[in-house]
Design an enzyme around this catalytic site. Structure first.
Site, PDB file in Angstrom:
ATOM      1  N   LYS A  83      -0.863  13.406  13.023  1.00  0.00           N
ATOM      2  CA  LYS A  83       0.771  13.150  12.460  1.00  0.00           C
ATOM      3  C   LYS A  83       0.976  12.750  11.151  1.00  0.00           C
ATOM      4  O   LYS A  83       0.600  11.610  11.037  1.00  0.00           O
ATOM      5  CB  LYS A  83       1.380  12.265  13.576  1.00  0.00           C
ATOM      6  CG  LYS A  83       2.835  12.200  13.475  1.00  0.00           C
ATOM      7  CD  LYS A  83       3.594  10.766  13.800  1.00  0.00           C
ATOM      8  CE  LYS A  83       3.431  10.060  12.581  1.00  0.00           C
ATOM      9  NZ  LYS A  83       4.193  10.609  11.477  1.00  0.00           N
ATOM     10  N   GLU A 123      -7.113   1.728   8.409  1.00  0.00           N
ATOM     11  CA  GLU A 123      -7.113   1.659   7.022  1.00  0.00           C
ATOM     12  C   GLU A 123      -5.485   1.076   6.632  1.00  0.00           C
ATOM     13  O   GLU A 123      -4.711   2.066   6.509  1.00  0.00           O
ATOM     14  CB  GLU A 123      -7.238   3.031   6.477  1.00  0.00           C
ATOM     15  CG  GLU A 123      -8.680   3.555   6.552  1.00  0.00           C
ATOM     16  CD  GLU A 123      -9.918   2.902   5.918  1.00  0.00           C
ATOM     17  OE1 GLU A 123      -9.549   2.096   5.054  1.00  0.00           O
ATOM     18  OE2 GLU A 123     -11.173   3.348   6.015  1.00  0.00           O
ATOM     19  N   GLU A 175       2.387  -6.688  -1.154  1.00  0.00           N
ATOM     20  CA  GLU A 175       1.966  -5.284  -1.482  1.00  0.00           C
ATOM     21  C   GLU A 175       3.055  -4.727  -2.588  1.00  0.00           C
ATOM     22  O   GLU A 175       4.237  -4.722  -1.966  1.00  0.00           O
ATOM     23  CB  GLU A 175       1.590  -4.472  -0.566  1.00  0.00           C
ATOM     24  CG  GLU A 175       0.711  -3.252  -1.025  1.00  0.00           C
ATOM     25  CD  GLU A 175       0.245  -2.372   0.376  1.00  0.00           C
ATOM     26  OE1 GLU A 175       0.731  -2.359   1.318  1.00  0.00           O
ATOM     27  OE2 GLU A 175      -0.766  -1.596   0.094  1.00  0.00           O
ATOM     28  N   CYS A 235      -2.931   2.244  -1.747  1.00  0.00           N
ATOM     29  CA  CYS A 235      -3.391   0.860  -1.147  1.00  0.00           C
ATOM     30  C   CYS A 235      -4.536   0.143  -2.009  1.00  0.00           C
ATOM     31  O   CYS A 235      -4.686  -0.963  -1.962  1.00  0.00           O
ATOM     32  CB  CYS A 235      -4.058   1.055   0.239  1.00  0.00           C
ATOM     33  SG  CYS A 235      -5.277   2.372  -0.005  1.00  0.00           S
TER      34      CYS A 235
HETATM   35  P1  NAP Z   1       3.565   3.261   7.384  1.00  0.00           P
HETATM   36  O1  NAP Z   1       5.161   3.093   7.454  1.00  0.00           O
HETATM   37  O2  NAP Z   1       2.752   2.291   8.360  1.00  0.00           O
HETATM   38  O3  NAP Z   1       3.378   4.801   7.766  1.00  0.00           O
HETATM   39  C1  NAP Z   1       2.206   5.503   8.080  1.00  0.00           C
HETATM   40  C2  NAP Z   1       2.256   6.263   9.227  1.00  0.00           C
HETATM   41  O4  NAP Z   1       2.489   5.446  10.418  1.00  0.00           O
HETATM   42  C3  NAP Z   1       3.243   7.193   8.955  1.00  0.00           C
HETATM   43  O5  NAP Z   1       2.580   8.524   9.269  1.00  0.00           O
HETATM   44  C4  NAP Z   1       4.237   6.597   9.762  1.00  0.00           C
HETATM   45  O6  NAP Z   1       5.134   7.726  10.438  1.00  0.00           O
HETATM   46  C5  NAP Z   1       3.544   6.329  11.100  1.00  0.00           C
HETATM   47  N1  NAP Z   1       4.255   5.119  11.951  1.00  0.00           N
HETATM   48  C6  NAP Z   1       5.116   4.294  11.621  1.00  0.00           C
HETATM   49  N2  NAP Z   1       5.711   3.678  12.502  1.00  0.00           N
HETATM   50  C7  NAP Z   1       4.876   4.075  13.611  1.00  0.00           C
HETATM   51  C8  NAP Z   1       4.925   3.521  15.071  1.00  0.00           C
HETATM   52  N3  NAP Z   1       5.715   2.778  15.594  1.00  0.00           N
HETATM   53  N4  NAP Z   1       4.017   4.285  15.746  1.00  0.00           N
HETATM   54  C9  NAP Z   1       3.066   5.033  15.153  1.00  0.00           C
HETATM   55  N5  NAP Z   1       3.023   5.392  14.122  1.00  0.00           N
HETATM   56  C10 NAP Z   1       4.149   5.078  13.099  1.00  0.00           C
HETATM   57  O7  NAP Z   1       3.021   3.209   6.000  1.00  0.00           O
HETATM   58  P2  NAP Z   1       3.482   3.932   4.652  1.00  0.00           P
HETATM   59  O8  NAP Z   1       4.703   3.303   4.068  1.00  0.00           O
HETATM   60  O9  NAP Z   1       3.799   5.482   4.970  1.00  0.00           O
HETATM   61  O10 NAP Z   1       2.408   3.816   3.767  1.00  0.00           O
HETATM   62  C11 NAP Z   1       2.012   2.956   2.844  1.00  0.00           C
HETATM   63  C12 NAP Z   1       0.983   2.085   3.553  1.00  0.00           C
HETATM   64  O11 NAP Z   1      -0.189   2.833   3.979  1.00  0.00           O
HETATM   65  C13 NAP Z   1       0.660   0.905   2.466  1.00  0.00           C
HETATM   66  O12 NAP Z   1       0.532  -0.473   3.030  1.00  0.00           O
HETATM   67  C14 NAP Z   1      -0.714   1.133   2.090  1.00  0.00           C
HETATM   68  O13 NAP Z   1      -1.517   0.009   1.569  1.00  0.00           O
HETATM   69  C15 NAP Z   1      -1.578   1.962   3.147  1.00  0.00           C
HETATM   70  N6  NAP Z   1      -2.315   2.681   2.719  1.00  0.00           N
HETATM   71  C16 NAP Z   1      -3.782   2.364   3.151  1.00  0.00           C
HETATM   72  C17 NAP Z   1      -4.596   3.203   2.674  1.00  0.00           C
HETATM   73  C18 NAP Z   1      -6.289   2.679   3.132  1.00  0.00           C
HETATM   74  O14 NAP Z   1      -6.789   3.637   3.302  1.00  0.00           O
HETATM   75  N7  NAP Z   1      -6.311   1.422   3.531  1.00  0.00           N
HETATM   76  C19 NAP Z   1      -4.558   4.226   2.213  1.00  0.00           C
HETATM   77  C20 NAP Z   1      -3.083   4.524   1.835  1.00  0.00           C
HETATM   78  C21 NAP Z   1      -2.169   3.974   2.503  1.00  0.00           C
HETATM   79  P3  NAP Z   1       6.654   8.147   9.929  1.00  0.00           P
HETATM   80  O15 NAP Z   1       6.275   8.779   8.768  1.00  0.00           O
HETATM   81  O16 NAP Z   1       7.332   9.091  10.919  1.00  0.00           O
HETATM   82  O17 NAP Z   1       7.319   6.654   9.892  1.00  0.00           O
END
Ligand code: NAP
Length: 488
Positions: free
Chosen positions: A185, A261, A392, A295
């Site tokens: 997804k 992650e 962040e 990240c």
């Molecule tokens: P996010 O809001 O947590 O979303 C990430 C994914 O989770 C999206 O596919 C999102 O879907 C899904 N999601 C959101 N709410 C959910 C729920 N209740 N149940 C299941 N899935 C759900 O994060 P983001 O804003 O897209 O990404 C940025 C974050 O990712 C930052 O904190 C960054 O540091 C982190 N990140 C970490 C790494 C690593 O390797 N450590 C790498 C890249 C990014 P929807 O789009 O449909 O909401």
């Protein structure tokens, strides 16, 4: 800005349905969700918006395909991955443009992500044939101990929008190599790269049901039943810490194997003996790669007080010299942020820091009247209680603070609930070892502003999550160890 003809023809080629059991289909209630160009806020295209039933159908397909895929010879699985590496490389320009359109990053960076993302397929094509176990004699001689590694089983993969291709290949590569089937997804802002990828994988020989992709705006509603389904064996998530925490709670019910992650708050330490020019080069990469939406982005610059002036002056000149614009534009080095929420959040963090005494050396404002641009920004004299020192930033903002001693630098670097990556600039080998050992992070970059590498174990500690992606470790996340005792 209107789409060019080549952008329109690329978008017209990308499938927009759900990919379940080897077939493209619409959402079962016919709804769609719009994908936006963050540089114009205009809709690029609409994709299927999966329902709960569609999510379950995707899991059904992954479960049905599991035994057949696990039994496929490792060499065959590896060859399919190798073919996929070649195919992405051959179509690199298309993938790069697609990513730039849906996510906003400059084309040069999108090309870099295509290379990085494809490399996970090459790396894991080589690992597929190196899955092994061991043989030993029990210490009392009474039995023989044999271990084998088997695929974990059907896996749910949830990926973020910031690296639309690589965050997928970093999970799909090792899972395919290990013999796992999956439901993927992607983030709702950037589903197109994943849809193009699964189409490519099918062309490279991935059988029906092995990789299923669902796109949805009803994320929580659709995902939770999959996580609570006893047929799912593993969850791997890349995204924010709050969402990760919620998913870990949900996955407790079935005691799933879980990899997380999550977010970061990377410190970037510049010691008094550092090569300052090299530190500035590293800072530009660690901060400005992906418009700061990584990240691994340096979130806090901690610079020894004796070199802070030289470092800040040189760093500010480089930041101020960047070109903000649509990622496809000639010479553009800073694209838009992903959406209006992200833009407002970055602006609020800068306002908070300045209200608490920080000085804006460059930037500090939004750019343009459409799209979600924010100027490369450098702040000095940032107080420890400014929110962006603990939260962040996820944008092109570099806050600089100073330290006086190595012990203070380490203590401040570790003073965060996150633990993904830290950067250290020093020419002193003993200090390199001391500081690397003392930093509470999953990864440390020494005299370099980038650590991501398909051959290295990527991952964090503390609230940055657990599990590793890439390297020899990456495939282990998709394998279970089985021990067989054999009486002689
Ligand atoms: P996010 O809001 O947590 O979303 C990430 C994914 O989770 C999206 O596919 C999102 O879907 C899904 N999601 C959101 N709410 C959910 C729920 N209740 N149940 C299941 N899935 C759900 O994060 P983001 O804003 O897209 O990404 C940025 C974050 O990712 C930052 O904190 C960054 O540091 C982190 N990140 C970490 C790494 C690593 O390797 N450590 C790498 C890249 C990014 P929807 O789009 O449909 O909401």
């Amino acid at each position: 800005m209107a789409l060019t003809d080549s952008e329109k023809s690329l978008l017209a080629k990308i499938p927009t349905g759900l990919f379940i059991d080897g077939k493209w289909r619409d959402s079962s209630d016919g709804r769609t969700l719009e994908v936006e160009d963050p540089s114009t806020a205009e809709t690029l295209v609409s994709v299927a918006d999966a329902t709960v039933a569609d999510g379950v159908a995707a899991l059904d397909a992954a479960v049905a395909a599991q035994a057949g895929w696990a039994a496929t010879p490792p060499r065959e699985r590896g060859e399919i991955l190798r073919n996929a590496f070649e195919a992405i490389t051959a179509r690199a320009e298309e993938f790069a443009l697609l990513m730039t359109l849906e996510m906003g990053k400059p084309l040069a960076e999108a090309r870099g992500e295509v290379t990085y993302g494809a490399e996970f397929f090459r790396w894991f094509s080589e690992e597929a044939v190196r899955i092994s176990g061991r043989w030993s004699t029990a210490p009392n001689g009474a039995t023989r101990l044999v271990t084998m590694k088997q695929p974990v089983g059907p896996t749910l993969m949830i990926t973020p929008w910031n690296f639309p291709l690589a965050m997928g290949t970093r999970k799909i590569g090792p899972a395919l190599a290990a013999g796992c089937t999956m439901v993927v997804k992607p983030a709702k802002q950037t589903p197109l790269s994943m849809l193009a990828l699964v189409d490519l994988l099918t062309g490279c020989g991935v059988p029906a049901g092995v990789v299923n992709v669902i796109t949805t705006s009803r994320t929580g509603e659709v995902i939770e039943p999959i996580i609570r389904d006893p047929r799912l064996r593993k969850l791997t998530f890349t995204g924010s810490t709050p969402v990760g925490r919620k998913l870990v709670e949900q996955s407790a019910e079935q005691l799933l194997r879980v990899s997380m992650e999550l977010g970061g708050n990377a410190p970037f330490l510049v010691f008094e003996d550092a090569d300052v020019d090299k530190a500035v080069d590293g800072a530009m990469l660690a901060k400005m790669r992906n418009i700061g939406e990584a990240c691994t982005a340096a979130n806090r610059f901690l610079v020894h007080e004796s070199v802070v002036e030289e470092f800040s002056t040189k760093f500010a000149a480089r930041m101020a010299g960047m070109t903000v614009g649509r990622g496809t534009g000639e010479g553009v080095t800073v694209g838009p942020l992903i959406d209006a929420t992200a833009q407002a959040s970055v602006a609020a963090l800068v306002d908070d820091a300045t209200a608490k005494g920080a000085t804006v050396v460059c930037g500090g404002t939004t750019v343009g009247d459409r799209g979600y641009f924010y100027a490369p920004t450098l702040l000095t004299g940032v107080s420890a209680d400014a929110r962006l020192m603990s939260e962040e930033i996820f944008g092109p903002v570099a806050p600089i603070a100073t330290f006086a001693t190595e012990a203070e630098a380490i203590a401040r670097a570790n003073d965060t609930e996150y633990g993904l990556v830290a950067y250290v600039f020093t020419k002193d080998l003993s200090r390199t070892l001391r500081v690397s050992e003392a930093l509470e992070f999953g990864m440390v970059g020494i005299n370099q502003g980038i650590v991501s590498n398909p051959a290295a174990p990527f991952g964090g500690v503390k609230h940055s999550g657990f599990g590793r992606e890439g390297g020899f470790e990456g495939i282990e996340e998709y394998l279970e160890v089985k021990y067989v005792g054999i009486a002689p």
